[in-house]
Design a protein around this motif. Structure first.
Motif, mmCIF file in Angstrom:
data_model
loop_
_atom_site.group_PDB
_atom_site.id
_atom_site.type_symbol
_atom_site.label_atom_id
_atom_site.label_comp_id
_atom_site.label_asym_id
_atom_site.label_seq_id
_atom_site.Cartn_x
_atom_site.Cartn_y
_atom_site.Cartn_z
ATOM 1 N N LEU A 79 0.831 -1.203 0.000
ATOM 2 C CA LEU A 79 0.000 0.000 0.000
ATOM 3 C C LEU A 79 0.868 1.256 0.000
ATOM 4 C CD1 LEU A 79 -2.818 -1.096 2.469
ATOM 5 C CD2 LEU A 79 -3.108 -0.519 0.045
ATOM 6 N N ALA A 80 1.917 1.245 0.809
ATOM 7 C CA ALA A 80 2.804 2.415 0.892
ATOM 8 C C ALA A 80 3.606 2.603 -0.392
ATOM 9 C CB ALA A 80 3.732 2.264 2.088
ATOM 10 N N ARG A 81 4.212 1.537 -0.856
ATOM 11 C CA ARG A 81 5.124 1.624 -1.998
ATOM 12 C C ARG A 81 4.385 1.828 -3.324
ATOM 13 N NH1 ARG A 81 7.591 -2.819 -0.998
ATOM 14 N NH2 ARG A 81 6.329 -4.124 -2.356
ATOM 15 N N SER A 82 3.332 1.077 -3.557
ATOM 16 C CA SER A 82 2.660 1.105 -4.854
ATOM 17 C C SER A 82 1.515 2.106 -4.946
ATOM 18 C CB SER A 82 2.117 -0.287 -5.191
ATOM 19 O OG SER A 82 3.160 -1.224 -5.230
ATOM 20 N N HIS A 83 0.937 2.475 -3.798
ATOM 21 C CA HIS A 83 -0.253 3.324 -3.824
ATOM 22 C C HIS A 83 -0.118 4.583 -2.973
ATOM 23 C CE1 HIS A 83 -2.377 0.114 -5.919
ATOM 24 N NE2 HIS A 83 -1.812 -0.729 -5.062
ATOM 25 N N ASN A 84 1.030 4.758 -2.317
ATOM 26 C CA ASN A 84 1.270 5.913 -1.451
ATOM 27 C C ASN A 84 0.190 6.043 -0.361
ATOM 28 O OD1 ASN A 84 2.877 8.062 -0.644
ATOM 29 N ND2 ASN A 84 1.672 9.535 -1.813
ATOM 30 N N ILE A 85 -0.163 4.894 0.235
ATOM 31 C CA ILE A 85 -1.184 4.841 1.282
ATOM 32 C C ILE A 85 -0.545 4.298 2.554
ATOM 33 C CG2 ILE A 85 -3.358 3.780 2.002
ATOM 34 C CD1 ILE A 85 -4.069 3.552 -0.987
ATOM 35 N N PRO A 86 -0.543 5.088 3.633
ATOM 36 C CA PRO A 86 0.007 4.580 4.894
ATOM 37 C C PRO A 86 -0.960 3.596 5.551
ATOM 38 C CG PRO A 86 -0.870 6.774 5.212
ATOM 39 C CD PRO A 86 -1.010 6.466 3.745
ATOM 40 N N ALA A 87 -0.425 2.565 6.165
ATOM 41 C CA ALA A 87 -1.249 1.583 6.883
ATOM 42 C C ALA A 87 -0.451 1.068 8.074
ATOM 43 C CB ALA A 87 -1.625 0.427 5.960
ATOM 44 N N ASP A 88 -1.163 0.767 9.158
ATOM 45 C CA ASP A 88 -0.541 0.255 10.375
ATOM 46 C C ASP A 88 -0.977 -1.177 10.616
ATOM 47 O OD1 ASP A 88 0.649 2.756 11.100
ATOM 48 O OD2 ASP A 88 -1.317 3.415 11.778
ATOM 49 N N VAL A 89 -0.033 -2.014 11.013
ATOM 50 C CA VAL A 89 -0.329 -3.416 11.345
ATOM 51 C C VAL A 89 -0.380 -3.535 12.865
ATOM 52 C CG1 VAL A 89 0.521 -5.787 11.206
ATOM 53 C CG2 VAL A 89 0.776 -4.241 9.243
ATOM 54 N N HIS A 90 -1.430 -4.184 13.366
ATOM 55 C CA HIS A 90 -1.613 -4.363 14.809
ATOM 56 C C HIS A 90 -1.880 -5.824 15.117
ATOM 57 C CE1 HIS A 90 -2.041 0.002 15.277
ATOM 58 N NE2 HIS A 90 -2.709 -0.055 14.146
ATOM 59 N N ARG A 91 -1.243 -6.331 16.166
ATOM 60 C CA ARG A 91 -1.532 -7.682 16.653
ATOM 61 C C ARG A 91 -2.389 -7.541 17.904
ATOM 62 N NH1 ARG A 91 3.106 -11.812 18.332
ATOM 63 N NH2 ARG A 91 4.032 -10.767 16.555
ATOM 64 N N LEU A 92 -3.583 -8.118 17.873
ATOM 65 C CA LEU A 92 -4.473 -8.084 19.025
ATOM 66 C C LEU A 92 -3.966 -9.066 20.082
ATOM 67 C CD1 LEU A 92 -7.905 -8.055 17.168
ATOM 68 C CD2 LEU A 92 -6.591 -6.102 18.009
ATOM 69 N N PRO A 93 -4.374 -8.901 21.334
ATOM 70 C CA PRO A 93 -3.936 -9.837 22.382
ATOM 71 C C PRO A 93 -4.257 -11.301 22.055
ATOM 72 C CG PRO A 93 -4.926 -7.913 23.376
ATOM 73 C CD PRO A 93 -5.145 -7.788 21.891
ATOM 74 N N SER A 94 -5.285 -11.530 21.244
ATOM 75 C CA SER A 94 -5.648 -12.897 20.851
ATOM 76 C C SER A 94 -4.678 -13.474 19.831
ATOM 77 C CB SER A 94 -7.047 -12.901 20.245
ATOM 78 O OG SER A 94 -7.038 -12.172 19.025
ATOM 79 N N GLY A 95 -3.819 -12.614 19.275
ATOM 80 C CA GLY A 95 -2.924 -13.060 18.220
ATOM 81 C C GLY A 95 -3.437 -12.717 16.834
ATOM 82 N N LYS A 96 -4.699 -12.310 16.724
ATOM 83 C CA LYS A 96 -5.266 -11.913 15.430
ATOM 84 C C LYS A 96 -4.575 -10.643 14.946
ATOM 85 C CE LYS A 96 -8.527 -15.041 15.163
ATOM 86 N NZ LYS A 96 -8.499 -16.078 14.171
ATOM 87 N N ILE A 97 -4.498 -10.485 13.626
ATOM 88 C CA ILE A 97 -3.815 -9.356 13.018
ATOM 89 C C ILE A 97 -4.829 -8.482 12.280
ATOM 90 C CG2 ILE A 97 -2.023 -8.670 11.368
ATOM 91 C CD1 ILE A 97 -0.935 -10.226 13.781
ATOM 92 N N VAL A 98 -4.700 -7.161 12.451
ATOM 93 C CA VAL A 98 -5.527 -6.208 11.710
ATOM 94 C C VAL A 98 -4.622 -5.161 11.076
ATOM 95 C CG1 VAL A 98 -7.609 -6.549 13.116
ATOM 96 C CG2 VAL A 98 -5.970 -4.782 13.742
ATOM 97 N N ILE A 99 -5.102 -4.611 9.960
ATOM 98 C CA ILE A 99 -4.380 -3.560 9.253
ATOM 99 C C ILE A 99 -5.298 -2.350 9.201
ATOM 100 C CG2 ILE A 99 -3.197 -2.887 7.122
ATOM 101 C CD1 ILE A 99 -3.986 -6.493 7.548
#
Length: 127
Positions: A27-47
């Motif tokens: 997203l950052a490199r190809s589309h110039n869109i910032p995004a954050d990756v978060h790991r929830l306490p359950s281990g699930k991942i969200v962007i």
């Protein structure tokens, strides 16, 4: 003194987090869109991409997110992509659509990272 017996493999991010980071980088490199990756306490991942645009990874490392409401559709729609490249292309389109809307409208009716966190905590410890 305690000794940490974890191996480098134990310390490595899980595959879902690596795929999420790959999506964020695309997203950052190809589309110039910032995004954050978060790991929830359950281990699930969200962007977190933008107000109303939060992607999740399921157990098969498939990306899921809610398509914003549009003139053609009066309610949100869950959609998915199997690869980071496909997800980045489609999410970039949704991002552009959301950026064209007033921010107040998005905050009022959007699906935010805080919504994901609240759902997670309510499921883990119902009131």
């Amino acid at each position: 003194m305690t000794v940490d017996h974890r191996t480098p493999e134990d310390l490595a991010p899980p595959p879902a987090e690596l795929r999420a980071r790959e999506l964020a980088a695309l997203l950052a490199r190809s589309h110039n869109i910032p995004a954050d990756v978060h790991r929830l306490p359950s281990g699930k991942i969200v962007i977190s991409v933008y107000y109303g645009l939060v992607a999740r990874l399921d157990d098969a490392c498939r990306f899921w997110w809610i398509v914003p409401i549009s003139a053609d559709r009066d309610r949100p729609l869950w959609t998915s992509a199997a690869t980071p490249v496909a997800a980045a292309i489609r999410i970039a389109g949704h991002y552009r659509e959301l950026r064209a809307r007033p921010l107040a409208h998005l905050i009022h009716g959007g699906y935010l990272l805080t919504d994901v966190l609240m759902e997670h905590h309510e499921a883990a410890a119902p009131l």
